[in-house]
Motif scaffolding. Structure first.
Motif, PDB file in Angstrom:
ATOM      1  N   PRO A   4     -31.487  23.415  37.873  1.00  0.00           N
ATOM      2  CA  PRO A   4     -32.324  22.219  37.996  1.00  0.00           C
ATOM      3  C   PRO A   4     -32.919  21.764  36.673  1.00  0.00           C
ATOM      4  CG  PRO A   4     -33.523  24.140  38.761  1.00  0.00           C
ATOM      5  CD  PRO A   4     -32.134  24.610  38.453  1.00  0.00           C
ATOM      6  N   ALA A   5     -33.339  20.485  36.661  1.00  0.00           N
ATOM      7  CA  ALA A   5     -33.907  19.927  35.441  1.00  0.00           C
ATOM      8  C   ALA A   5     -35.204  19.195  35.742  1.00  0.00           C
ATOM      9  CB  ALA A   5     -32.912  18.962  34.816  1.00  0.00           C
ATOM     10  N   LYS A   6     -36.205  19.507  34.937  1.00  0.00           N
ATOM     11  CA  LYS A   6     -37.481  18.792  35.049  1.00  0.00           C
ATOM     12  C   LYS A   6     -37.605  17.889  33.816  1.00  0.00           C
ATOM     13  CE  LYS A   6     -42.399  19.607  35.293  1.00  0.00           C
ATOM     14  NZ  LYS A   6     -43.415  20.420  34.674  1.00  0.00           N
ATOM     15  N   PHE A   7     -37.690  16.581  34.029  1.00  0.00           N
ATOM     16  CA  PHE A   7     -37.792  15.628  32.927  1.00  0.00           C
ATOM     17  C   PHE A   7     -39.238  15.143  32.790  1.00  0.00           C
ATOM     18  CE2 PHE A   7     -33.416  15.373  34.358  1.00  0.00           C
ATOM     19  CZ  PHE A   7     -32.684  15.232  33.186  1.00  0.00           C
ATOM     20  N   GLU A   8     -39.697  15.102  31.536  1.00  0.00           N
ATOM     21  CA  GLU A   8     -41.038  14.563  31.257  1.00  0.00           C
ATOM     22  C   GLU A   8     -40.917  13.630  30.058  1.00  0.00           C
ATOM     23  OE1 GLU A   8     -43.956  17.976  30.780  1.00  0.00           O
ATOM     24  OE2 GLU A   8     -42.068  18.989  31.215  1.00  0.00           O
ATOM     25  N   ILE A   9     -41.925  12.785  29.855  1.00  0.00           N
ATOM     26  CA  ILE A   9     -41.886  11.921  28.671  1.00  0.00           C
ATOM     27  C   ILE A   9     -43.136  12.142  27.834  1.00  0.00           C
ATOM     28  CG2 ILE A   9     -42.866   9.835  29.778  1.00  0.00           C
ATOM     29  CD1 ILE A   9     -40.240   8.585  28.149  1.00  0.00           C
ATOM     30  N   ILE A  10     -42.925  12.225  26.529  1.00  0.00           N
ATOM     31  CA  ILE A  10     -44.068  12.324  25.615  1.00  0.00           C
ATOM     32  C   ILE A  10     -44.181  10.937  24.988  1.00  0.00           C
ATOM     33  CG2 ILE A  10     -45.008  13.491  23.546  1.00  0.00           C
ATOM     34  CD1 ILE A  10     -42.449  15.361  25.331  1.00  0.00           C
TER      35      ILE A  10
ATOM     36  N   ASP B  33     -43.539   3.701  16.659  1.00  0.00           N
ATOM     37  CA  ASP B  33     -43.653   4.835  17.585  1.00  0.00           C
ATOM     38  C   ASP B  33     -42.487   4.827  18.549  1.00  0.00           C
ATOM     39  OD1 ASP B  33     -46.094   5.754  16.658  1.00  0.00           O
ATOM     40  OD2 ASP B  33     -47.229   4.377  17.920  1.00  0.00           O
ATOM     41  N   ILE B  34     -41.980   6.017  18.867  1.00  0.00           N
ATOM     42  CA  ILE B  34     -40.984   6.092  19.942  1.00  0.00           C
ATOM     43  C   ILE B  34     -41.348   7.228  20.905  1.00  0.00           C
ATOM     44  CG2 ILE B  34     -39.016   5.093  18.709  1.00  0.00           C
ATOM     45  CD1 ILE B  34     -38.014   8.018  18.443  1.00  0.00           C
ATOM     46  N   ASP B  35     -40.942   7.038  22.145  1.00  0.00           N
ATOM     47  CA  ASP B  35     -41.151   8.085  23.147  1.00  0.00           C
ATOM     48  C   ASP B  35     -40.141   9.210  22.919  1.00  0.00           C
ATOM     49  OD1 ASP B  35     -42.971   6.360  24.272  1.00  0.00           O
ATOM     50  OD2 ASP B  35     -41.537   5.564  25.731  1.00  0.00           O
ATOM     51  N   VAL B  36     -40.556  10.427  23.266  1.00  0.00           N
ATOM     52  CA  VAL B  36     -39.647  11.576  23.218  1.00  0.00           C
ATOM     53  C   VAL B  36     -39.537  12.119  24.639  1.00  0.00           C
ATOM     54  CG1 VAL B  36     -39.267  13.877  22.245  1.00  0.00           C
ATOM     55  CG2 VAL B  36     -40.371  12.114  20.861  1.00  0.00           C
ATOM     56  N   CYS B  37     -38.329  12.419  25.072  1.00  0.00           N
ATOM     57  CA  CYS B  37     -38.127  12.940  26.429  1.00  0.00           C
ATOM     58  C   CYS B  37     -37.944  14.449  26.356  1.00  0.00           C
ATOM     59  CB  CYS B  37     -36.894  12.323  27.061  1.00  0.00           C
ATOM     60  SG  CYS B  37     -36.944  10.536  27.076  1.00  0.00           S
ATOM     61  N   LYS B  38     -38.400  15.114  27.422  1.00  0.00           N
ATOM     62  CA  LYS B  38     -38.264  16.565  27.483  1.00  0.00           C
ATOM     63  C   LYS B  38     -37.507  16.918  28.754  1.00  0.00           C
ATOM     64  CE  LYS B  38     -40.944  20.780  27.081  1.00  0.00           C
ATOM     65  NZ  LYS B  38     -42.174  21.470  27.401  1.00  0.00           N
ATOM     66  N   VAL B  39     -36.517  17.786  28.650  1.00  0.00           N
ATOM     67  CA  VAL B  39     -35.838  18.277  29.844  1.00  0.00           C
ATOM     68  C   VAL B  39     -35.872  19.808  29.794  1.00  0.00           C
ATOM     69  CG1 VAL B  39     -33.563  17.847  28.756  1.00  0.00           C
ATOM     70  CG2 VAL B  39     -33.709  18.343  31.194  1.00  0.00           C
ATOM     71  N   ASN B  40     -36.504  20.390  30.794  1.00  0.00           N
ATOM     72  CA  ASN B  40     -36.803  21.827  30.777  1.00  0.00           C
ATOM     73  C   ASN B  40     -37.466  22.175  29.447  1.00  0.00           C
ATOM     74  OD1 ASN B  40     -35.808  21.866  33.360  1.00  0.00           O
ATOM     75  ND2 ASN B  40     -33.775  22.555  32.785  1.00  0.00           N
TER      76      ASN B  40
ATOM     77  N   LEU C 216     -37.697   1.803  23.909  1.00  0.00           N
ATOM     78  CA  LEU C 216     -37.934   3.099  23.257  1.00  0.00           C
ATOM     79  C   LEU C 216     -39.389   3.536  23.288  1.00  0.00           C
ATOM     80  CD1 LEU C 216     -35.871   3.435  19.985  1.00  0.00           C
ATOM     81  CD2 LEU C 216     -35.697   4.753  22.088  1.00  0.00           C
ATOM     82  N   ASN C 217     -40.301   2.585  23.468  1.00  0.00           N
ATOM     83  CA  ASN C 217     -41.699   3.014  23.553  1.00  0.00           C
ATOM     84  C   ASN C 217     -42.420   2.359  24.730  1.00  0.00           C
ATOM     85  OD1 ASN C 217     -41.863   0.525  22.435  1.00  0.00           O
ATOM     86  ND2 ASN C 217     -42.578   1.204  20.437  1.00  0.00           N
ATOM     87  N   ASP C 218     -41.752   2.412  25.885  1.00  0.00           N
ATOM     88  CA  ASP C 218     -42.370   1.868  27.096  1.00  0.00           C
ATOM     89  C   ASP C 218     -43.008   2.961  27.961  1.00  0.00           C
ATOM     90  OD1 ASP C 218     -40.086   3.089  28.001  1.00  0.00           O
ATOM     91  OD2 ASP C 218     -39.220   1.331  28.967  1.00  0.00           O
ATOM     92  N   GLY C 219     -43.000   4.223  27.452  1.00  0.00           N
ATOM     93  CA  GLY C 219     -43.615   5.319  28.203  1.00  0.00           C
ATOM     94  C   GLY C 219     -42.809   5.755  29.420  1.00  0.00           C
ATOM     95  N   LYS C 220     -41.556   5.274  29.511  1.00  0.00           N
ATOM     96  CA  LYS C 220     -40.720   5.621  30.670  1.00  0.00           C
ATOM     97  C   LYS C 220     -39.302   5.906  30.229  1.00  0.00           C
ATOM     98  CE  LYS C 220     -43.110   2.726  33.948  1.00  0.00           C
ATOM     99  NZ  LYS C 220     -43.442   1.331  33.913  1.00  0.00           N
ATOM    100  N   PHE C 221     -38.571   6.672  31.041  1.00  0.00           N
ATOM    101  CA  PHE C 221     -37.129   6.719  30.843  1.00  0.00           C
ATOM    102  C   PHE C 221     -36.444   6.009  32.004  1.00  0.00           C
ATOM    103  CE2 PHE C 221     -37.661  10.357  33.483  1.00  0.00           C
ATOM    104  CZ  PHE C 221     -38.451  11.295  32.816  1.00  0.00           C
ATOM    105  N   ASP C 222     -35.212   5.581  31.755  1.00  0.00           N
ATOM    106  CA  ASP C 222     -34.432   4.853  32.762  1.00  0.00           C
ATOM    107  C   ASP C 222     -33.430   5.808  33.374  1.00  0.00           C
ATOM    108  OD1 ASP C 222     -35.761   2.915  31.206  1.00  0.00           O
ATOM    109  OD2 ASP C 222     -34.366   1.395  31.932  1.00  0.00           O
ATOM    110  N   VAL C 223     -33.373   5.839  34.698  1.00  0.00           N
ATOM    111  CA  VAL C 223     -32.475   6.767  35.394  1.00  0.00           C
ATOM    112  C   VAL C 223     -31.355   5.953  36.025  1.00  0.00           C
ATOM    113  CG1 VAL C 223     -32.324   8.571  37.143  1.00  0.00           C
ATOM    114  CG2 VAL C 223     -34.472   8.222  35.895  1.00  0.00           C
TER     115      VAL C 223
END
Ligand SMILES: Nc1ncnc2c1ncn2[C@@H]1O[C@H](COP(=O)(O)OP(=O)(O)OP(=O)(O)O)[C@@H](O)[C@H]1O
Length: 307
Positions: A283-289, A122-129, A216-223
């Motif tokens: 602007p950008a709204k980031f979410e994680i799936i 499994d890997i997380d997918v990030c969403k921006v807008n 890749l599957n920690d449920g978070k992104f790194d900023v």
């Protein structure tokens, strides 16, 4: 396996694509690939549109032959069409940040072996807008280099096309900064920024340790946010990024989150680069799936504790 291949015949130096028939031929003879349907892209959004046409249950696996941009289109096609098919990557791009992070082989024997003995994770997918990514979204100094380097120069010069474009851009961009507001988890702060990146894997722009704590599957992104600095500090910081020890530097803000909102507070027209492609303005709204998709990886990667 019933396989749909999405092949970008122009990505990278077009070397891997020339071996594709041999790879597929071997896997069909070994009965690992039972049916194969190959689609060659001709330009932008072809990969995404083709994936969006796939019907549920039609294939078992999507195989992406291309670089980070082609992979990004395939991810967007699947997420937008709500198609959660496992996918594999045959790295055929110029930089291949994502495939390199996963140590995915790019030689015929290594690739065939991945399909014989590999496994799904499994890997997380990030969403921006309204768009998705699995590797990196960034904005600011030099992030448009990937967009500016031409397909022709990438085919001939490979990664050097990016370096050449980067060297042209540094003097033009180094003295710029942009005032940005960052909001996450009820916190907010304002900073004069040269560049910020939101990463799912640790690798970006060819730097393998850009986000050294990323999983890749920690449920978070790194900023990773780079504050405005002078050219001398920039040179030192550059060397630290190569080693991955920039995250404690006073000019860097680094954190992990599952949500982020970034807004521009001055009149700069800042675009976001998503896996090397233009993702539109802030602007950008980031979410994680979290665990949004499954990727097929070589078996030996089970020893990688980052997964
Ligand atoms: N047949 C084609 N000819 C020219 N360009 C194409 C073709 N098919 C797709 N493209 C373009 O290729 C881009 C994606 O390239 P991709 O990112 O996969 O390779 P790359 O830039 O060489 O590698 P990387 O991003 O890993 O450095 C897309 O923007 C798409 O518009």
């Amino acid at each position: 396996m019933r396989v749909k291949i999405i092949n970008n015949p122009s990505s990278g130096r077009t070397i891997v694509q020339k071996s594709l028939e041999i790879i597929v031929g071997r896997l069909v003879l070994e009965n690992i690939f039972k049916t194969v349907d190959k689609f060659d892209t001709r330009g932008k959004f072809d990969a995404m549109n083709e994936v969006m046409k796939i019907k549920e249950g039609e294939f078992d696996l999507i195989v992406v032959v291309g670089g980070d941009g082609t992979l990004n289109e395939v991810i967007n096609g699947m997420m937008k069409a709500d198609l959660r098919l496992p996918f594999a990557v045959i790295p055929a791009g110029t930089v291949n940040d994502f495939a390199n992070y996963l140590s995915i082989p790019n030689d015929i024997d290594g690739i065939c072996d991945m399909f014989r003995n590999g496994r799904l994770i499994d890997i997380d997918v990030c969403k921006v807008n309204e768009n998705y990514f699995i590797n990196v979204a960034a904005a600011g100094l030099l992030t448009d280099v990937a967009i500016k380097a031409s397909v022709a120069s990438k085919t001939v010069f490979g990664k050097f096309a990016y370096y050449a474009e980067g060297i042209k851009e540094i003097p033009k961009q180094l003295f710029k900064s942009i005032k940005l507001e960052f909001k996450y988890n009820c916190k907010s702060f304002v900073e004069d920024v040269m560049l910020f990146a939101v990463l799912n894997s640790s690798s970006a722009g060819g730097f393998k340790k850009f986000a050294p704590q990323a999983g890749l599957n920690d449920g978070k992104f790194d900023v990773c946010i780079f504050k405005k600095i002078d050219i001398f500090d920039a040179a030192t910081l550059f060397l630290k990024i190569i080693r991955g020890d920039h995250i404690n530097n006073e000019n860097v803000i680094y954190f992990q989150t599952d949500n982020l909102y970034v807004k521009c507070l001055d009149d700069s027209n800042m675009n976001i680069d998503i896996d090397g492609e233009n993702g539109g303005p802030l602007p950008a709204k980031f979410e994680i799936i979290s665990s949004g998709l499954k990727i097929f990886i070589p078996d030996y990667l089970k020893f990688n504790n980052k997964l």
